[in-house]
Scaffold this motif. Sequence first.
Motif, PDB file in Angstrom:
ATOM      1  N   VAL A  13       0.011   2.716 -19.906  1.00  0.00           N
ATOM      2  CA  VAL A  13       0.300   3.030 -21.399  1.00  0.00           C
ATOM      3  C   VAL A  13       1.649   3.407 -21.392  1.00  0.00           C
ATOM      4  O   VAL A  13       2.651   3.013 -22.255  1.00  0.00           O
ATOM      5  N   GLY A  14       2.150   4.223 -20.785  1.00  0.00           N
ATOM      6  CA  GLY A  14       3.545   4.861 -20.532  1.00  0.00           C
ATOM      7  C   GLY A  14       3.947   5.343 -19.038  1.00  0.00           C
ATOM      8  O   GLY A  14       2.837   5.529 -18.149  1.00  0.00           O
ATOM      9  N   GLY A  15       5.244   5.589 -18.830  1.00  0.00           N
ATOM     10  CA  GLY A  15       5.463   5.825 -17.419  1.00  0.00           C
ATOM     11  C   GLY A  15       5.465   4.879 -16.557  1.00  0.00           C
ATOM     12  O   GLY A  15       5.536   3.558 -17.115  1.00  0.00           O
ATOM     13  N   GLN A  16       5.681   5.128 -15.248  1.00  0.00           N
ATOM     14  CA  GLN A  16       5.716   4.219 -14.367  1.00  0.00           C
ATOM     15  C   GLN A  16       5.120   4.351 -12.941  1.00  0.00           C
ATOM     16  O   GLN A  16       5.094   5.740 -12.553  1.00  0.00           O
ATOM     17  N   ILE A  17       4.686   3.607 -12.101  1.00  0.00           N
ATOM     18  CA  ILE A  17       4.420   3.667 -10.621  1.00  0.00           C
ATOM     19  C   ILE A  17       5.419   3.023  -9.922  1.00  0.00           C
ATOM     20  O   ILE A  17       5.585   1.674 -10.067  1.00  0.00           O
ATOM     21  N   LEU A  18       5.956   3.827  -8.880  1.00  0.00           N
ATOM     22  CA  LEU A  18       7.094   3.182  -8.218  1.00  0.00           C
ATOM     23  C   LEU A  18       6.629   3.023  -6.590  1.00  0.00           C
ATOM     24  O   LEU A  18       5.855   3.909  -6.222  1.00  0.00           O
ATOM     25  N   PHE A  19       6.863   1.961  -6.017  1.00  0.00           N
ATOM     26  CA  PHE A  19       6.532   1.872  -4.423  1.00  0.00           C
ATOM     27  C   PHE A  19       7.882   1.798  -3.660  1.00  0.00           C
ATOM     28  O   PHE A  19       8.873   1.462  -4.007  1.00  0.00           O
ATOM     29  N   GLY A  20       7.800   2.540  -2.521  1.00  0.00           N
ATOM     30  CA  GLY A  20       8.881   2.898  -1.773  1.00  0.00           C
ATOM     31  C   GLY A  20       8.601   2.788  -0.235  1.00  0.00           C
ATOM     32  O   GLY A  20       7.466   2.480   0.097  1.00  0.00           O
ATOM     33  N   ASP A  21       9.545   3.064   0.461  1.00  0.00           N
ATOM     34  CA  ASP A  21       9.430   3.114   1.995  1.00  0.00           C
ATOM     35  C   ASP A  21       8.991   1.596   2.555  1.00  0.00           C
ATOM     36  O   ASP A  21       8.216   1.850   3.408  1.00  0.00           O
ATOM     37  N   GLY A  22       9.354   0.554   1.857  1.00  0.00           N
ATOM     38  CA  GLY A  22       8.939  -0.741   2.475  1.00  0.00           C
ATOM     39  C   GLY A  22       7.520  -1.096   1.978  1.00  0.00           C
ATOM     40  O   GLY A  22       7.024  -2.285   2.444  1.00  0.00           O
ATOM     41  N   LEU A  23       6.995  -0.481   1.108  1.00  0.00           N
ATOM     42  CA  LEU A  23       5.647  -0.814   0.599  1.00  0.00           C
ATOM     43  C   LEU A  23       5.726  -1.673  -0.523  1.00  0.00           C
ATOM     44  O   LEU A  23       6.217  -1.481  -1.458  1.00  0.00           O
ATOM     45  N   LYS A  24       4.725  -2.892  -0.464  1.00  0.00           N
ATOM     46  CA  LYS A  24       4.639  -3.978  -1.335  1.00  0.00           C
ATOM     47  C   LYS A  24       3.305  -3.781  -1.886  1.00  0.00           C
ATOM     48  O   LYS A  24       2.193  -3.551  -1.321  1.00  0.00           O
ATOM     49  N   LYS A  25       3.306  -4.306  -3.405  1.00  0.00           N
ATOM     50  CA  LYS A  25       1.869  -4.182  -3.796  1.00  0.00           C
ATOM     51  C   LYS A  25       0.864  -4.948  -3.096  1.00  0.00           C
ATOM     52  O   LYS A  25      -0.317  -4.834  -2.993  1.00  0.00           O
ATOM     53  N   ASN A  26       1.195  -6.218  -2.481  1.00  0.00           N
ATOM     54  CA  ASN A  26       0.318  -6.882  -1.645  1.00  0.00           C
ATOM     55  C   ASN A  26      -0.127  -6.199  -0.287  1.00  0.00           C
ATOM     56  O   ASN A  26      -0.851  -7.022   0.365  1.00  0.00           O
ATOM     57  N   GLU A  27       0.542  -5.174  -0.221  1.00  0.00           N
ATOM     58  CA  GLU A  27       0.195  -4.460   1.337  1.00  0.00           C
ATOM     59  C   GLU A  27      -0.935  -3.215   0.883  1.00  0.00           C
ATOM     60  O   GLU A  27      -0.791  -2.552   1.709  1.00  0.00           O
ATOM     61  N   ILE A  28      -1.538  -3.293   0.024  1.00  0.00           N
ATOM     62  CA  ILE A  28      -2.600  -2.231  -0.297  1.00  0.00           C
ATOM     63  C   ILE A  28      -4.033  -2.834  -0.237  1.00  0.00           C
ATOM     64  O   ILE A  28      -4.293  -3.704  -1.014  1.00  0.00           O
TER      65      ILE A  28
END
Length: 237
Positions: A56-71
């Motif tokens: 609804v607001g704000g954000q989720i960030l991915f770092g340290d080489g992590l991609k969404k399809n690696e979860i």
Amino acid sequence: MSFISAQNLSLGYDRTVVVDNLNFKVEKGNYLCIVGENGSGKTTLMKTMLGLQAPVGGQILFGDGLKKNEIGYLPQQTVVQRDFPASVFEIVLSGCQSRMGLRPFYTEKERKLARENMERMGISDLKKRCYRELSGGQQQRVLLARALCATTKVLLLDEPVSGLDPKVTYEMYELIKELNDGGVTIIMVSHDIAASVKYASHILHIGKTLFFGTKEEYVSSNASELFMKNMEGGELA
């Protein structure tokens, strides 16, 4: 940068905000347990981290080489899913779909990965068994093997011991701990506060009270005391 970080995150559904101004970080190797009252937004947070639902607001960030399809993701099972008429190997192998791109078939490398993760979960002997014929504990091991085919980095687990007997519950917790000790970052939704405090490195409490910190900090916090009182009062299912 952290594997996953939430910045001023607001979550909701049907135009109703259930969590507001949520901030936390997940570092590589962490074991994060997400606890809170029913309807507090725990599963909604999982779906948002997976990109299945927009915040609804704000954000989720991915770092340290992590991609969404690696979860890797182990959701709560529905009755229909528990009765799925496929072989154990087919279900585990389907965890490789995120690796396939536009290819319509699995490679031998992916089949090997599926076999390795079945061995890792102790279910190699169930390879040809029909999934719906398995016990609840066996099914969870199959789904963990499937999730591990999608990632070597992060596992999201939504109530992974729900409906399991005490012995199988203990075995599942120990199995998840072994994965974490082996380098897999764990994010788990749980109602089991005792197990959360025993196994987790960090606790995220969402609901009327928001808390994020180490499990030691959580145990001595007001959030922990209020949560335990609510449990004793029967406000949690």
